[in-house]
Design a protein around this motif. Sequence first.
Motif, PDB file in Angstrom:
ATOM      1  N   TYR A 102       0.835  -1.200   0.000  1.00 16.53           N
ATOM      2  CA  TYR A 102       0.000   0.000   0.000  1.00 16.53           C
ATOM      3  C   TYR A 102       0.870   1.251   0.000  1.00 16.53           C
ATOM      4  O   TYR A 102       0.603   2.217  -0.728  1.00 16.53           O
ATOM      5  CB  TYR A 102      -0.977  -0.010   1.181  1.00 16.53           C
TER       6      TYR A 102
ATOM      7  N   ARG B 168       2.165   1.641  -3.474  1.00 15.07           N
ATOM      8  CA  ARG B 168       1.115   2.079  -4.417  1.00 15.07           C
ATOM      9  C   ARG B 168       0.848   3.564  -4.276  1.00 15.07           C
ATOM     10  O   ARG B 168       0.606   4.267  -5.253  1.00 15.07           O
ATOM     11  CB  ARG B 168      -0.172   1.281  -4.157  1.00 15.07           C
TER      12      ARG B 168
ATOM     13  N   ILE C 263      -7.057  -2.735  -4.835  1.00 19.49           N
ATOM     14  CA  ILE C 263      -7.820  -2.199  -3.694  1.00 19.49           C
ATOM     15  C   ILE C 263      -8.537  -3.351  -2.991  1.00 19.49           C
ATOM     16  O   ILE C 263      -8.505  -3.473  -1.762  1.00 19.49           O
ATOM     17  CB  ILE C 263      -8.865  -1.144  -4.139  1.00 19.49           C
TER      18      ILE C 263
ATOM     19  N   ILE D 214      -7.894  -4.373   0.958  1.00 17.32           N
ATOM     20  CA  ILE D 214      -8.911  -4.276   2.018  1.00 17.32           C
ATOM     21  C   ILE D 214      -9.251  -5.668   2.554  1.00 17.32           C
ATOM     22  O   ILE D 214      -9.267  -5.905   3.757  1.00 17.32           O
ATOM     23  CB  ILE D 214     -10.183  -3.569   1.484  1.00 17.32           C
TER      24      ILE D 214
ATOM     25  N   LYS E 288      -6.787  -7.673   4.892  1.00 18.62           N
ATOM     26  CA  LYS E 288      -6.783  -7.240   6.296  1.00 18.62           C
ATOM     27  C   LYS E 288      -8.060  -7.699   7.010  1.00 18.62           C
ATOM     28  O   LYS E 288      -8.015  -8.147   8.149  1.00 18.62           O
ATOM     29  CB  LYS E 288      -6.670  -5.712   6.374  1.00 18.62           C
TER      30      LYS E 288
ATOM     31  N   PHE F  18     -13.143   7.673  -2.688  1.00 20.33           N
ATOM     32  CA  PHE F  18     -11.922   7.242  -3.284  1.00 20.33           C
ATOM     33  C   PHE F  18     -12.121   6.943  -4.782  1.00 20.33           C
ATOM     34  O   PHE F  18     -11.304   7.313  -5.629  1.00 20.33           O
ATOM     35  CB  PHE F  18     -11.687   5.980  -2.512  1.00 20.33           C
TER      36      PHE F  18
HETATM   37  N1  URA Z   1      -7.996   1.100   1.696  1.00 24.21           N
HETATM   38  C1  URA Z   1      -7.138   0.072   1.776  1.00 24.21           C
HETATM   39  O1  URA Z   1      -6.951  -0.496   2.842  1.00 24.21           O
HETATM   40  N2  URA Z   1      -6.497  -0.313   0.661  1.00 24.21           N
HETATM   41  C2  URA Z   1      -6.666   0.269  -0.530  1.00 24.21           C
HETATM   42  O2  URA Z   1      -6.078  -0.142  -1.493  1.00 24.21           O
HETATM   43  C3  URA Z   1      -7.567   1.345  -0.598  1.00 24.21           C
HETATM   44  C4  URA Z   1      -8.227   1.743   0.537  1.00 24.21           C
END
Ligand code: URA
Length: 424
Positions: free
Chosen positions: A165, A168, A180, A184, A187, A207
């Motif tokens: 991240y 990126r 993305i 997300i 996690k 976003f």
């Molecule tokens: N939130 C995240 O945790 N990762 C992303 O790539 C975008 C938003």
Amino acid sequence: MDTVDIIRSKRDGAALTKQQIRFFIESYTAGDTPDYQASALLMAILWRGMIKDELAEWTAAMIESGERIDLSTITAPTVDKHSTGGVGDKLSLPLAPIVAACGIVDPMLSGRGLGHTGGTLDKLEAIPGFEVNIDNDRFLQILSEVGCAIVSAGENLAPADRKLYALRDVTATVESIPLIASSIMSKKIAEGTDALVLDVKFGSGAFLPDPDMGRRLAETMVELGEAHGVRTSALLTDMDQPLGMAAGNGVEVTESIETLKGNGPDDIVELTLELAREMLALAGIDKDPASVIADGSALQKWNEMVIAQGGDPDPAAIPRATDIRTFDAPGSGFITRVDARKVGIAAWRLGAGRSRKEDPVSPIAGTVLLKRAGDEVRAGEPILELHVDDPGRVDHALDALQGAFEIGDAEPGPRKLVLERIGS
Ligand code: URA
């Protein structure tokens, strides 16, 4: 295995093999693959995309790069919510205690804000004493005693994502649906929750401004969650205008407490209850979440959570601005739209957000709308408050607000907050 071959395959449009994916994620997390090669691969993925099996493998490798939290000692259904982020999006704060008061355990691992969208942890830290860095044993203890906790994801949760991240962010490779979605979901799956509701936002403050992109992201994340045994659904929701009146850390906590007391702004109440209903449905619990606001049990859960995490539950303890300025209506008529991004940038420039990960944030700085879409205003009337911590930031914040309020002759129609639900 040769990293150059992996980059070349993706550059030429092939799907990466399981072995290639495992090799890359493991060696990049271990520090054996340099950032310049990882950047090239990320850019190739951004352009070429990923097919379903490839993305599932990529996400699994990211999850397995670190620990997976074991919530098996918790007997109640565990359900979490994740939002793709927006301006004034403080919904996690009232939502966690609301669903906990309904019998769900919400193991919420949250992040910090970057750019114009705020972060849940920064907001909670406006409460004096509130501790977000909590070890796993204490996290589990609070979850079983209170039913919800909102803490920072530990260093060892999906460490591959932590590195990817950050890379990126500085290589213009954030806006890729597979990247993305895997970021997300790796996690959230590692967090160990049984079920997950995603709040995928679209509009100027989101976003991904385009609803079609939001829909594709939501579908991809729902598929990934289900493939990993996490019951997942998503709501595609409007982030074109700020949520609620407040944007900023302390002011959003105050608005959240008001919501738990039954005095929240309409849009915050509506969306919080909609997400709570979705979480309760996934948990198989038949209860009206509005009832726990009405009977005070959600506010009680909030106080228990704040105390368990070392915070002062007295709302008067939240630091407040003594220097409050106003932004005045540029014309007369009906406010037809308030641009979420511009308001978010103003709050951020006042000091509510950070530009670099290591920057501090102000608990005081932020904006509070006095008028919003649908309200009739006279030219020169105050329509927004600027809560000032550092007077040197005011002019820059006022610049961001130019054009933030659209004013017309006709009253705008009602705003539809939830565009669509995605999931089985
Ligand atoms: N939130 C995240 O945790 N990762 C992303 O790539 C975008 C938003």
